[in-house]
Design a protein around this motif. Structure first.
Motif, PDB file in Angstrom:
ATOM      1  N   PHE A   1       0.643  -1.229  -0.011  1.00  0.00           N
ATOM      2  CA  PHE A   1      -0.051  -0.078  -0.155  1.00  0.00           C
ATOM      3  C   PHE A   1       0.884   1.217   0.123  1.00  0.00           C
TER       4      PHE A   1
ATOM      5  N   PHE B   1      -4.887   6.174   2.000  1.00  0.00           N
ATOM      6  CA  PHE B   1      -4.111   4.991   1.041  1.00  0.00           C
ATOM      7  C   PHE B   1      -4.446   4.737  -0.199  1.00  0.00           C
ATOM      8  N   GLY B   2      -3.550   4.095  -0.923  1.00  0.00           N
ATOM      9  CA  GLY B   2      -4.161   3.605  -2.361  1.00  0.00           C
ATOM     10  C   GLY B   2      -4.837   2.368  -2.097  1.00  0.00           C
ATOM     11  N   GLN B   3      -5.362   1.748  -3.421  1.00  0.00           N
ATOM     12  CA  GLN B   3      -6.275   0.533  -3.271  1.00  0.00           C
ATOM     13  C   GLN B   3      -5.276  -0.980  -2.831  1.00  0.00           C
TER      14      GLN B   3
END
Lengths: 113, 116
Positions: free
Chosen positions: B90, B106-108
């Protein structure tokens, strides 16, 4: 140095029931965070405490979720009543100061049936 | 508003091959950048962070990342991966703007799968 502790590690409940999660941060860390991580997604912040005061709870569904951090150490997160979409991993993190790195606990995996 | 985009949801790679996990962010102010790794049924562990200074940062387990302000990117690299690097990765950004409080966005996530 002991890490962030969380309990329970797993919990299965039926919808409309209530549940509580507990977090003990790293000693001396003033900032505590609760995140919700739905399967296949990144963690999303639910609430942030600075000592025992709330800094950010803008994404906390306040009609069913509540959290407290009495005495600025341990924290509990409660869901009442639970919905199916609350199934997720609930992560607690702590930091010595905001904006620096956060240290995460192992999480509590909640399944709502 | 801040956002983080991890450009690959899954990255399969053979053992000992190099790997790059891509991350782009959007923010109107200065940021701190982080990469975390999550092994199955565990919490997130910090791999590395960019706070200021040199744009090339080194982390644990042989990982490094380069901060590129003009391209708003923070790609993670490792020259030779091991089976044990199989995990979810992440990328996260912390906005330094007023009253942001250090919240991480956060990103995916990118699932790195290392095959023998």
């Amino acid at each position: 140095e002991a890490g962030v502790a969380q309990s329970p590690r797993y919990k299965i409940i039926e919808k409309r029931q209530s549940v509580a999660f507990w977090c003990n941060p790293i000693s001396g860390h003033a900032t505590l965070y609760w995140y919700q991580q739905i399967l296949g997604q990144g963690p999303k912040l639910l609430i942030q405490f600075q000592n025992n005061g709330v800094v950010d709870d803008s994404q906390l569904p306040k009609d069913r979720f509540s959290a407290e951090r009495l005495k600025g150490v341990d924290s509990t997160l409660k869901i009442q009543p639970a919905k199916l979409e609350d199934s997720a991993v609930y992560l607690c993190a702590s930091s010595p100061t905001p904006a620096l790195e956060q240290y995460f606990g192992p999480g509590t995996r909640l399944t709502v049936t | 508003a801040q956002s983080v985009t991890q450009l690959d949801s899954q990255v399969p790679v053979f053992e000992e091959a190099p790997v790059e996990l891509r991350c782009n962010y959007s923010s109107s102010v200065s940021v701190y950048l982080f990469w975390y790794v999550q092994y199955p049924n565990q919490g997130l562990q910090l791999l590395l962070k960019y706070l200021s200074g040199s744009t090339l940062v080194k982390g644990i387990n042989g990982f490094e990342a380069e901060f590129n302000k003009s391209q708003t990117s923070f790609h993670l690299r490792k020259p030779s991966v091991h089976i044990s690097d199989t995990a979810e990765y992440f990328c996260a950004v912390s906005d330094l703007g007023y009253n942001q409080g250090g919240k991480l966005i956060f990103g995916q996530g990118t699932e790195l799968s290392v095959k023998p």
